[in-house]
Write a protein that holds these residues in place. Structure first.
Motif, PDB file in Angstrom:
ATOM      1  N   SER B 226      59.303  35.855  44.508  1.00 53.12           N
ATOM      2  CA  SER B 226      57.873  36.171  44.322  1.00 53.12           C
ATOM      3  C   SER B 226      57.508  37.419  45.113  1.00 53.12           C
ATOM      4  N   LEU B 227      56.439  38.068  44.682  1.00 57.20           N
ATOM      5  CA  LEU B 227      55.993  39.305  45.332  1.00 57.20           C
ATOM      6  C   LEU B 227      54.637  39.085  45.991  1.00 57.20           C
ATOM      7  N   LEU B 228      54.559  39.359  47.279  1.00 54.46           N
ATOM      8  CA  LEU B 228      53.264  39.312  47.974  1.00 54.46           C
ATOM      9  C   LEU B 228      52.758  40.751  48.055  1.00 54.46           C
ATOM     10  N   THR B 229      51.634  41.027  47.429  1.00 52.13           N
ATOM     11  CA  THR B 229      51.142  42.410  47.351  1.00 52.13           C
ATOM     12  C   THR B 229      50.091  42.674  48.430  1.00 52.13           C
ATOM     13  N   TYR B 230      49.671  43.918  48.493  1.00 58.51           N
ATOM     14  CA  TYR B 230      48.564  44.316  49.377  1.00 58.51           C
ATOM     15  C   TYR B 230      47.215  44.096  48.694  1.00 58.51           C
ATOM     16  N   VAL B 231      47.251  43.746  47.415  1.00 57.49           N
ATOM     17  CA  VAL B 231      46.024  43.706  46.617  1.00 57.49           C
ATOM     18  C   VAL B 231      45.039  42.681  47.171  1.00 57.49           C
ATOM     19  N   ASP B 232      43.820  43.128  47.388  1.00 55.85           N
ATOM     20  CA  ASP B 232      42.741  42.233  47.807  1.00 55.85           C
ATOM     21  C   ASP B 232      42.079  41.720  46.527  1.00 55.85           C
ATOM     22  N   ARG B 233      42.198  40.433  46.302  1.00 52.27           N
ATOM     23  CA  ARG B 233      41.771  39.850  45.028  1.00 52.27           C
ATOM     24  C   ARG B 233      40.284  40.070  44.768  1.00 52.27           C
ATOM     25  N   GLY B 234      39.487  39.862  45.822  1.00 48.08           N
ATOM     26  CA  GLY B 234      38.040  40.034  45.672  1.00 48.08           C
ATOM     27  C   GLY B 234      37.702  41.482  45.350  1.00 48.08           C
ATOM     28  N   ALA B 235      38.333  42.414  46.086  1.00 47.63           N
ATOM     29  CA  ALA B 235      38.083  43.840  45.852  1.00 47.63           C
ATOM     30  C   ALA B 235      38.513  44.232  44.439  1.00 47.63           C
ATOM     31  N   GLN B 236      39.625  43.679  43.994  1.00 49.01           N
ATOM     32  CA  GLN B 236      40.140  44.004  42.653  1.00 49.01           C
ATOM     33  C   GLN B 236      39.163  43.562  41.577  1.00 49.01           C
TER      34      GLN B 236
END
Lengths: 107, 574
Positions: B226-236
């Motif tokens: 699995s990949l843990l990203t830097y993406v902030d879900r709320g910001a996205q």
């Protein structure tokens, strides 16, 4: 008239019987061992099949739970559900200082 | 005697018959029966590997492998007409999207497809659908349709719907019918996400149970990582929603927005509109799958000025207080007149004024002071003309004009971001170097690989000092003044220490610039003393106004308001 000389040969009957009995016993024992192995293998196979079935059910259950978790942790769906219940996103954020009257009223 | 001969003949004949029959079954039919016996006795199957998930920074799912089902129909056991069955099955299999009209059309199409499947061909078994959800299976089981058989399948779920579609990509099929990732992270990390299938080879008894023996070769499937990203879900999600609103409000053809952490290069959010829903990728035009942020180029316009100014200051060619001695009017270069965007000229403008007023003539002055060779060097040092190395499939980079081909006019136009093509991610990375004290970082989406009971950080982003920290601080100061006093000052949020720049670039069409068509951009970061994020917003061909100060800038601040709260950026007391 010639008289045939009759000689009596000493008989090995007891030794032969023991040998024959031994062979028969050995054969019976071998057959029993084979039968036992076959039954063990069969039952082991059934045991393996049972464990694999249980494992499959557990894996499926695990994946079901994961599906539910994924579904329920969706922010998008949460936003939609909140909207349906009448909640709306924050329009404005106001910052107040800790010592101010507004802060005292709140805290 | 004759009786003996007859009996002997009969025995001989019988014996020969047995021999011939044995020969037939053992030799003539031997191979065929051996294969048949093996198929009865042996289990040979591939064990599919579970595909790894893609997670946002807080561990929530952006893309998840879930259990699904393949639905087959044994036609002989169907207990109703194909028409009735297709009506019932299509209602269950078609997911409602919320649009009544669209749902109706989809259901009708599905009903026709299933009807044609059931009633056509002579095959006993018909594959109705793959990747069916468990809830749908339950409904099918309760529907009363007989003859349906289910086998385990895996489906890919995107719980945030179309959010981050370009960043994620999607999972389709390859030529062999196996799952394969395309575009974005699904494509770039396909091998890592796929894992390795296992296989099962063993013998079974008459009851179908495995025979416990040492024979048989088994290999467990190795699940995908699995990949843990830097993406902030709320910001996205906010980015996607605000960008869509902005494109519609300002009547633009398309738009892009991307947020990055300038220190780590971590991509916090990435959005392009129009986009697509990766769950239903086969319903969209394939041109939408390309991520314009990494694979499409545009002329950046005035947002490029900060790069040129930073280069000039770094070479001590100019300082923020240096006065422009050609800014009293348009400047002629190679027979072309270079003018300001608003026909206003300010003699004795400082370099700070040039940035604040987005003065094209002032930029020509700064670029001339720097010189053509040094400008090209800095353009390359800032990463233009080459891929950034971001871990997304499909990155492209427009080429920079060859050194020998640069004319005086090219130097002039490049100084204000025209006549040079860049990708949005290149532009964002370059400005983030200014925010990051002069250090250029490699943008990165994935921060960690996560497996069963282990995790491992991805290799650190490559870093390069392209300008000095002192230079960076000077340019930051100029950008903060531009945000506060420039043409977008009306939308400026006081106290949040935003440093930014607008850019309105004319779009070249068929060899000339169209005055009506612009790429309107705002690029900025906050708080400028310790930036938590840097963000680029670009709207292509906005019709409500061509100017970035009236379109991209307010949109940037609309998103930034949420980011201020998210990153704990408080306004100054004053």
């Amino acid at each position: 008239m010639r008289i045939k000389k009759i000689t009596l040969r000493s008989s090995n009957k007891p030794k032969t019987s023991i040998r024959k009995a031994g062979v028969i016993l050995f054969l019976i024992f071998s057959v029993l061992i084979q039968i036992y192995n076959a039954i063990s293998t069969l039952s082991l196979g059934a045991e393996i099949a049972k464990i694999e079935k249980e494992k499959k059910l557990l894996v499926e259950k695990n994946r079901e739970l994961k599906s539910q978790l994924v579904e329920k942790s969706s922010l998008t769906k949460l936003n939609l559900a909140a909207g349906e219940k009448g909640y709306s996103p924050v329009q404005k954020t106001i910052y107040i200082e800790t010592g101010s009257t507004s802060a005292q009223l709140l805290y | 005697m004759w009786r003996v001969k007859i009996v002997f003949t009969i025995f001989l004949a019988s014996f020969l018959a047995v021999i011939f029959r044995l020969f037939y079954w053992q030799i003539v039919k031997g191979e065929e029966l051996s294969i048949y016996a093996r198929s009865q006795q042996q289990i040979n199957s591939q064990i599919k590997a579970k595909r790894g998930d893609i997670l946002s920074a807080d561990g929530s799912w952006l893309s998840a492998s879930m259990s699904g089902w393949e639905v087959n129909l044994e036609v002989e056991k169907l207990n109703m007409t194909p028409g009735e069955a297709s009506e019932i099955i299509s209602k269950i299999l078609v997911e409602k999207r919320g649009d009544e009209e669209e749902d109706k059309i989809n259901q009708q199409e599905e009903k026709e497809r299933i009807y044609n499947l059931i009633s056509g061909g002579s095959s006993k078994w018909k594959l109705l659908k793959t990747k069916v959800k468990s809830e749908q299976r339950s409904l099918l089981e309760e529907s009363g349709v007989e003859g349906l058989v289910y086998s385990v399948d895996e489906l890919r779920e995107y719980p945030e719907s179309s959010a981050a579609a370009h960043l994620l990509g999607f999972v389709g099929k390859d030529d062999d019918g196996n799952d394969r990732g395309y575009f974005g992270l699904e494509g770039y990390y396909d091998i890592i996400l796929s894992g390795k299938p296992g296989f099962l080879n063993r013998e079974r008894d008459a009851l179908g149970n495995p025979i416990a023996s040492l024979k048989g070769k088994n290999s467990e499937a190795i699940g995908g990582t699995s990949l843990l990203t830097y993406v902030d879900r709320g910001a996205q999600i906010i980015l996607d929603s605000k960008l869509k609103e902005g494109v519609e409000k300002y009547q633009a053809v398309s738009g892009i927005a991307v947020i990055m952490d300038p220190k780590t290069g971590g991509i916090l959010g990435m959005s392009a509109y129009p986009g697509y829903d990766p769950r239903y990728y086969n319903e969209y035009e394939s041109s939408l799958f390309l991520n314009p942020i990494i694979s499409s180029s545009f002329e950046p316009g005035s947002i490029f000025k900060v790069i040129v100014m930073a280069s000039s200051i770094n070479e001590a060619a100019v300082e923020p207080e240096t006065k422009c001695d050609i800014c009293s009017g348009p400047v002629k270069v190679d027979g072309y007149d270079i003018e300001t965007w608003n026909q206003k000229y300010r003699p004795e403008s400082t370099m700070t004024d040039v940035i604040v007023n987005s003065d094209n003539v002032g930029m020509v002055f700064a670029a001339r002071k720097l010189g053509k060779e040094k400008l090209i060097d800095y353009i390359q040092n800032f990463g233009f003309g080459e891929k950034t190395g971001i871990d997304l499939q499909g990155e492209a980079s427009p080429a920079i004009r060859k050194r020998n081909d640069w004319k005086e006019i090219d130097l002039a136009t490049a100084s204000f971001g025209q006549g040079i093509a860049v990708t949005p991610i290149q532009m964002l990375r370059a400005v983030s170097a200014i925010a990051n004290k002069g250090v250029l970082v490699e943008p990165r989406v994935v921060q960690k690989f996560v497996g069963e009971g282990w995790q491992s950080e991805t290799s650190p982003s490559a870093k390069k000092q392209v300008i000095s920290e002192k230079t960076a601080l000077k340019v930051i100061s100029m950008m903060s003044e531009a945000a506060e006093r420039g043409e977008a000052k009306w939308t400026y949020r006081k106290g949040y220490r935003v440093a930014g720049k607008t850019g309105t670039a004319q779009i070249p069409i068929a060899g000339h610039y169209d005055a009506e068509k612009t790429a309107a951009s705002f690029i900025g970061f906050a708080p400028w003393d310790d930036p938590k994020f840097v963000m680029l917003v670009t709207l292509f061909e906005p019709q409500s106004s061509p100017w970035a100060s009236e379109t991209a800038a307010p949109l940037w601040y609309d998103v930034a308001e949420h980011l201020f709260v998210k990153f704990g950026i408080h306004p100054d007391k004053n």
